[in-house]
Motif scaffolding. Structure first.
Motif, mmCIF file in Angstrom:
data_model
loop_
_atom_site.group_PDB
_atom_site.id
_atom_site.type_symbol
_atom_site.label_atom_id
_atom_site.label_comp_id
_atom_site.label_asym_id
_atom_site.label_seq_id
_atom_site.Cartn_x
_atom_site.Cartn_y
_atom_site.Cartn_z
ATOM 1 N N LYS B 47 -0.272 8.539 -41.303
ATOM 2 C CA LYS B 47 -0.089 7.929 -42.629
ATOM 3 C C LYS B 47 -1.045 8.497 -43.668
ATOM 4 C CE LYS B 47 2.565 4.987 -40.457
ATOM 5 N NZ LYS B 47 3.988 5.328 -40.330
ATOM 6 N N GLY B 49 -3.384 7.198 -46.528
ATOM 7 C CA GLY B 49 -3.969 5.990 -47.101
ATOM 8 C C GLY B 49 -4.775 6.262 -48.344
ATOM 9 N N CYS B 120 -1.195 -5.296 -39.743
ATOM 10 C CA CYS B 120 -0.134 -4.671 -40.550
ATOM 11 C C CYS B 120 0.303 -3.344 -39.949
ATOM 12 C CB CYS B 120 -0.560 -4.501 -42.007
ATOM 13 S SG CYS B 120 -1.476 -2.994 -42.358
ATOM 14 N N GLY B 121 -0.579 -2.719 -39.189
ATOM 15 C CA GLY B 121 -0.192 -1.533 -38.439
ATOM 16 C C GLY B 121 -0.323 -0.214 -39.172
ATOM 17 N N PHE B 122 -0.657 -0.241 -40.437
ATOM 18 C CA PHE B 122 -0.647 1.000 -41.208
ATOM 19 C C PHE B 122 -1.828 1.896 -40.864
ATOM 20 C CE2 PHE B 122 -0.671 3.777 -44.915
ATOM 21 C CZ PHE B 122 0.682 3.966 -45.144
ATOM 22 N N CYS B 123 -2.982 1.282 -40.614
ATOM 23 C CA CYS B 123 -4.152 2.079 -40.234
ATOM 24 C C CYS B 123 -4.110 2.421 -38.755
ATOM 25 C CB CYS B 123 -5.452 1.319 -40.555
ATOM 26 S SG CYS B 123 -5.809 -0.035 -39.407
ATOM 27 N N THR B 124 -3.227 1.748 -38.005
ATOM 28 C CA THR B 124 -3.274 1.784 -36.550
ATOM 29 C C THR B 124 -3.122 3.178 -35.929
ATOM 30 O OG1 THR B 124 -2.394 -0.450 -36.632
ATOM 31 C CG2 THR B 124 -2.411 0.628 -34.483
ATOM 32 N N PRO B 125 -2.177 3.986 -36.378
ATOM 33 C CA PRO B 125 -2.093 5.321 -35.772
ATOM 34 C C PRO B 125 -3.417 6.094 -35.897
ATOM 35 C CG PRO B 125 -0.111 4.862 -37.035
ATOM 36 C CD PRO B 125 -1.082 3.753 -37.338
ATOM 37 N N LEU B 156 -10.649 2.862 -41.973
ATOM 38 C CA LEU B 156 -10.654 1.561 -42.635
ATOM 39 C C LEU B 156 -9.499 0.724 -42.117
ATOM 40 C CD1 LEU B 156 -11.325 2.651 -46.326
ATOM 41 C CD2 LEU B 156 -12.979 1.939 -44.587
ATOM 42 N N CYS B 157 -9.825 -0.510 -41.757
ATOM 43 C CA CYS B 157 -8.797 -1.485 -41.425
ATOM 44 C C CYS B 157 -9.039 -2.674 -42.330
ATOM 45 C CB CYS B 157 -8.889 -1.903 -39.959
ATOM 46 S SG CYS B 157 -7.863 -3.342 -39.580
#
Lengths: 795, 518
Positions: B47, B49, B120-125, B156-157
């Motif tokens: 992603k 960010g 939310c999963g966006f930082c997860t990968p 960052l999460c």
């Protein structure tokens, strides 16, 4: 807990269901429904969706001044840039050029003449690549006649610049009580704003349909509002627009109203070009051009007795709303509603000013004004304790709500569910507050350079939208012939675990595995007229609506089975994916197929509206909240008096979520909310220059917490005695926002540590965010005894 | 374009990805790996960010040969330029499932599910990739919680508050974590050896060029030919020119494959540790800190793992930033630079390299070849401190460094003091030094020296700090240096721990926290 009034229903599932196992799908700590997709990179956000053929990429051109009149906007160079397909500005909006959520016509999609903040959108450009659109957007020739800009709250108060009328709440005789009080203190605190810093920036993709209709994928908490604003901008009815949201990569309030503009712009480009269009703001433009948490300046005048008990208080709250009203009215109201936090204020006046500044319009952010209101009263508690040389916890406990008459809020609501004394007592004991405070005092006496501080602060947060009509929700449940279930509701998933919680509720109704419930994207075509997923209300309201829908189908299945198999309703039991019907034992799917063949409707809508609540805003009286969520936190800090650097060394939290629908999800909300709140009050500094330009617009300059900011000693417990006395879904409580305010303990502990640098009855002024610089300067001022005078009052 | 036609030039970027060798000969010379993945390869798991290397949502792992050894490092794909993958292995979140075992999740992924590490999963990968990279670091002997915090400092999460991610990471590091990548090490090494660059790579489009030379001579020749070329090593700064400012860089020369610039050499005879200009912070950390342990706490706060794996000390110097973290310390220990071009080399003191804001003593055609770090003497006391809003991964408001030698009778024999963030360049504090030279190292001398700092510096106010805080902080850091070197009895640094009474008093498992780990 009173049980007499409860029937078999969502609030008391065991009654009448003897076969239910101790742990059904509700209350189980199931993983987030998308967990596996998240970790594998398979979860799709707007920018990950497969791109339709001919997709245009949209970017915006923004103003470079905070306040001025747009004299000339020459877009020739933008249009001429290779790859550019279309450029639109205010004149190209077929309908209404406004995205104000409260219909004030003060939030233009595109500037017409008056520029009111740096970063305001002037035009949009569509090109065949994202890169080309971004490059072209920089090429406009903009001529502006600059006007003087009001940037901060103090300026706005001085110039009487407001977006809305001031508002007041009052109970008892504050002036008389102040005059008669044994002790009296005045002070103020500045509280900075906060950027949401959702990891997925604002994004939307619009795909034209036949008849000029529009399908829009938007990263929004409020699909119904996005739908309406797109329709309004296109001059079409709402039914011409469908908005869908599968998930957001974080939102925190930042996509409640502020997602609209980008979705509207994408739709307008798609409308003009008849081609699909996608917009995605880069991080800098996202931070410059979308609103944040409101900064507040809070002043107080408090009278109290020798035990620190408040006798009268006059509070004044000034909020920086930015250039338009947005949700500032409701946010400022909620700040007022939480100016008491968990404390009884016998004689009180609260005045709220909604300041207009030439900065981006501030908006919803987790807590919605509540955190700022609480910061004021917690500062007052610390101030009283310092003055009387009492332990701040003693002062806090002395002021908690209690029995009549000490159970009436400043807005005349009776606090019926006060568990704060019990919860605080339990936390103080398990976190060993008293001994730790003594040890810290001893440490501080011995150490001149490093100082420590500890604080316990409570949270009491009102649950319900204070705008009463918003407290309604809808759901849609289908059961297919094979027994698989399709779930849809008006709530949106932003990571908070709403979808899995609601799926658990529905699975529980049918007593099937949660995996059998298909969770589907929020879609305005399925559930209409929804409220934003906000105010922590997501699972309370959508859980109830989905329960209602599922329960309708379950009742139809029971009715069908009674007739088909000639049994009484009490002989039918759903359990473990099967249905016992008298002596028969069918799988859920077998019963469903039989019901289908028996021509039973297997689809239902559900609807919920929150009971009991009412509010008369004119008189500032009523019951705006169905109930309160409670929690408390102990934070310990150490700070370096040479540099102002500090460290949060230990956190103990006890938080009430009622009867948790999903303890894993709730724990995640508590931990995450606390850390987000700690960031707000410590390192997250929004810095505008004197031109009104935000200069902290990326993570290189705007510092949210990282892993090392969270202490190893981070003990978070869900209160095991929590039950919601109100008949909410399975007696759970809302959890989205309340934990954020537990972080006020961090700021309070830092204030204590600064106070340890000198021996005074005055409390050091420590504004938020308490950056190392703020702290070092506060220490300097405290040692030199140069305090800031109370801010000028408006009246 | 003489070099374009040279027979010893390669025109295709080759790297290993997803089990095969990717060969790219037509691309934007300054395309980022993130854009390549998302726009060209259709892999959207990684992603964007922030597009500036600060949030870690785009974290990928790059495998690289260090001799015979395969080293895996987390990097920010958003500011990683595609040609810099030449000769390496790229691993993205899509590659972690084990193809040979029914595509089961990698332990770094499974534990993130089990411990509720994604909301939310966006930082997860990105988090998953950083944890995956952490499992491949076997050298680090720091305590577990610090290793985990360090591995996550660049990610960052906004949702979880990191607690569940750290719980997952703890288990990950304590269990058997061998995976398909370990099983394939030998064949990966073999395949990487086959694609190791042996000659200059030249990628071009629309008269924009990207060169990847492999030795110093080729580099100098290119610089001679393109004196205006932009030299890039880690791209942790230049990457932002491309992503944020959308600058067009006509000619870029990548230093990361130049063998001589990658060298670290200890010359005991001459008394220098030599660090090549293209050595990353990560690779420089161990040898540098062996001689100067005080660089360690500074280096672990410089950027985050992804930045230290890309960025170089040479780059930190060559770009002349007034807020680079390394120059003050290096000036305080008397480091020198070796600057080279086709005509040969010259040596200058590091402090003389910085002329003014954005202006360094680097002649056309010249590059920073290496940094000469004098080995410390027993008498030399050295400290370097950094002030920033956030402890980890933040840019300095003030960075201070002190190198001092005291005489037997406690007088200041020699002192070098340098600050970053106080002037237009990293700069020595001559007035402050003068106030101390020859004086007894006591509070009175320090008081005078603190006053003298106001003569040395007139710092600016900006979003990182006000001028007042910068000056006061600079003065107080000198005080800290004094307290730390004069045998005081009090604590002068944060312990990052609560008082002991906080621990061991909590009745664990009292409520249902543990249930959440089912």
């Amino acid at each position: 807990m009173k049980t007499g009034s409860m029937k078999t229903g969502p609030m008391n599932k065991h009654a009448g269901q003897p076969s239910a196992a101790a742990e059904t799908s509700v209350t189980r700590p199931l993983p987030h429904d998308s967990a596996e997709k998240h970790v594998a990179g398979d979860a799709r956000y707007i920018d990950d969706l497969l791109e339709p053929a001919g997709l245009l990429h949209v970017y915006v051109g923004v103003s470079d001044c905070a306040h001025g009149r747009l004299r000339r906007l020459n877009l020739d160079a933008v249009e001429a840039f290779p790859g550019v397909v279309a450029v639109i500005s205010a004149a190209d909006v077929p309908g209404v050029n406004d995205i104000s959520p409260v219909h004030r016509n003060d939030d233009p999609i595109f500037v017409e003449e008056l520029i009111e903040f740096h970063g305001q959108v002037l035009f949009a450009v569509a090109a065949d690549t994202y890169d080309a659109a971004r490059r072209a957007a920089r090429l406009a020739e903009v001529e502006v006649d600059p006007l003087p800009a009001i940037v901060d709250v103090e300026d706005a108060m001085q110039q009487k610049s407001f977006v809305l009328e001031p508002h007041r709440m009052q109970r008892g005789d504050y002036a008389g009580a102040l005059a008669e009080a044994a002790n009296r203190l005045q002070g103020n605190i500045r509280i900075g704003g906060q950027d949401h810093f959702y990891l997925e920036g604002q994004a939307a993709m619009a795909i034209p349909q036949e008849d000029g209709d529009m399908l829009v994928y938007s990263s929004t908490q409020h699909p119904s509002e996005v739908q309406h604003l797109i329709a309004q901008a296109m001059d079409r009815p709402d039914n011409a627009v469908t908005v869908e949201v599968r998930r957001m990569g974080g939102a925190f309030g930042g996509k409640e109203t502020q997602a609209s503009q980008w979705a509207v712009i994408a739709a307008l480009i798609a409308h003009h070009t008849r081609k699909p269009a996608k917009i995605r703001l880069d991080r800098d433009d996202d931070m410059r051009s979308t609103g944040k948490r409101h900064d507040f300046l809070i002043s107080y005048d408090v009278g109290f007795d020798q035990h620190g008990r408040i006798q009268g208080i006059d509070l004044e709250l000034a909020a920086r709303c930015g250039m338009s009203a947005d949700l500032s009215g409701a946010i400022s109201d909620r700040a007022m509603f939480h100016s008491d936090n968990a404390y009884y204020l016998p004689n009180v006046r609260i005045t709220s000013h909604r300041c207009k500044t030439h900065t981006v319009s501030n908006t919803a952010f987790r807590g919605f004004g509540g955190p700022q209101g609480m910061m004021g009263i917690e500062r007052v508690m610390d101030h009283i304790a310092q003055y009387l040389k009492l332990d701040p916890l003693t002062v806090r406990e002395a002021n908690l709500y209690g029995g009549p008459p000490r159970n009436i809020t400043p807005y005349h609501m009776t606090v019926e569910d006060n568990i704060a004394p019990e919860l605080i007592g339990e936390l103080a004991e398990t976190a060993n507050y008293e001994r730790r405070r003594q040890a810290i005092d001893a440490f501080n006496r011995k150490n001149p350079v490093i100082k420590r501080g500890i604080a316990l602060t409570p949270v009491k947060f009102g649950i319900s939208f204070t705008t009463t009509f918003l407290n309604q929700a809808g759901a849609l449940v289908h059961v297919y012939k094979d027994g698989s279930i399709h779930l849809n509701h008006g709530g949106t998933e932003m990571g908070q675990g709403l979808f899995i919680k609601v799926a658990q509720v529905v699975a529980d109704v049918f007593q099937v595995d949660t995996g059998q419930v298909k969770i589907t994207a929020t879609n305005t075509g399925k559930v209409p007229n929804t409220s934003a997923t906000a105010a922590s209300s997501g699972s309370d309201m959508n859980g109830m609506a989905a329960y209602a829908a599922a329960d309708k189908i379950r009742r139809r299945l029971i009715g069908f089975a009674c007739e088909e198999y000639r049994v009484g309703a009490d002989e039918i039991h759903f359990a473990d994916g099967r249905v016992r019907i008298g002596q028969r034992d069918l799988s859920f799917a077998e019963l469903v197929m039989a019901a289908y063949l028996g021509r039973v409707s297997l689809s239902a809508t559900g609807y919920y509206r929150t009971p009991k609540i009412h509010y008369d805003r004119e008189r500032s009286q009523g019951r705006p909240f169905l109930y309160f969520a409670y929690g408390a936190a102990v934070s310990e800090v150490e700070l370096d008096t040479l540099t102002g650097e500090y460290c949060l060394t230990a956190v103990d939290i006890l938080h009430d979520v009622g009867r948790s629908l999903n303890p894993a999800v709730d724990l995640g909300q508590i931990e995450g909310g606390f850390v987000q709140g700690a960031g707000w009050l410590t390192t997250e500094e929004l810095w505008w220059d004197d031109q009104g330009r935000l200069r902290t617009h990326a993570p290189s300059t705007y510092k949210i917490p990282v892993a090392s900011d969270v202490p190893a000693h981070f003990k978070v417990h869900i209160w095991d005695r929590g039950r919601n006395p109100e008949p909410t879904i399975h007696r759970s409580k809302a959890v989205g926002e309340p934990p954020l305010m537990l972080a006020i303990s961090v700021h309070s502990a830092l204030t204590q540590a600064v106070a340890a640098t000198a021996d005074r009855r005055e409390l050091p002024t420590l504004d938020a965010p308490a950056t190392p610089e703020q702290i070092l300067m506060a220490i300097q001022a405290y040692r030199a005894q140069t305090y800031r005078a109370p801010a000028c009052r408006a009246d | 374009m003489a070099s374009v036609d040279r027979p010893d030039t390669d025109h295709a970027i080759r790297f290993l990805h997803g089990g095969s060798v990717c060969e790219i000969s037509d691309c934007d010379p300054t395309a980022t790996v993130l854009d390549y993945l998302r726009l060209d390869a259709g892999l959207t798991g990684t992603k964007e960010g922030c597009a500036e290397g600060d949030c870690g949502a785009c974290t990928v792992v790059v495998g690289e040969l260090h001799g015979e050894r395969l080293a895996y490092r987390a990097l920010n794909a958003c500011i990683l330029l595609l040609p810099s993958l030449h000769g390496k292995q790229l691993i993205t979140v899509e590659d972690l499932r084990d193809r040979d075992r029914d595509r089961q999740l990698h332990p770094a992924q499974q534990l993130m599910v089990d411990y509720h590490g994604a909301q939310c999963g966006f930082c997860t990968p990105g988090i998953v990739m950083s944890l995956f990279a952490l499992t491949k670091q076997t050298q680090d002997t720091a305590p577990l919680d610090q290793r985990i915090n360090d591995a996550l400092a660049g990610n960052l999460c906004r949702c979880t508050g990191y607690a569940p991610i750290r719980r997952a990471a703890e288990v990950l590091l304590q269990q058997d974590r061998s995976d398909q990548f370990d099983a394939q090490t030998a064949s990966t090494v073999d395949r990487l050896q086959q694609i190791q660059p042996r000659r200059t790579l030249h990628v071009s489009r629309d008269d924009r060029h990207y060169f990847v030379p492999t030795d110093l001579q080729a580099l100098c020749t290119l610089l001679n030919e393109y004196p205006e070329a932009c030299m890039v090593a880690g791209a942790t700064d230049i990457g932002l020119w491309i992503t944020k400012d959308q600058q067009i860089l006509p000619t870029v020369i990548y230093l990361g494959n130049v063998a001589e610039l990658k060298q670290i050499k200890l010359d005991r005879t001459a008394g220098y540790l030599e660090i090549g200009a293209a050595v990353t912070y990560s690779d420089a950390m161990e040898p540098l800190c062996r001689w100067y342990p005080d660089f360690k706490p500074l280096l672990r706060r410089l950027g985050a793992a992804q930045v230290r794996n890309a960025g170089t000390i040479g780059g930190n110097i060559a770009n002349g930033s007034p807020i680079g973290d390394m120059p003050p310390g290096l000036i305080a220990i008397g480091a020198e630079l070796v600057l080279s071009n086709t005509g040969g080399s010259r040596r200058i003191a590091l402090e003389d390299f910085f002329i003014d804001y954005g202006k360094q003593d680097l002649r056309p055609g010249e590059c920073v070849e290496k940094i000469l770090i004098p080995l410390p003497s027993d008498e030399r006391q050295f400290r370097t401190y950094k002030l920033s809003k956030r402890l980890d991964q933040d840019i300095s408001a003030v960075c201070a460094a002190y190198g001092m030698e005291l005489s037997r009778d406690g007088r200041v024999d020699a002192i070098r003091i340098a600050y970053g963030g106080m002037a237009a360049t990293p700069k020595r504090a001559h007035a402050c030094e003068q106030a101390l030279i020859g004086r007894t190292w006591d509070q009175a001398a320090v008081d005078a020296a603190q006053q003298a700092l106001a003569e040395d510096y007139q710092p600016i106010s900006d979003w990182r700090a006000s001028a007042d805080y910068r000056l006061l902080g600079a003065q107080n850091l000198l005080q800290r240096f004094y307290l730390e070197t004069s045998g005081g009895e009090h604590e002068v640094r944060l312990s990052h721990r609560p008082l002991p009474v906080a621990e061991g008093q909590i009745n664990e498992n009292r409520v249902n926290e543990d249930r959440t780990n089912e």
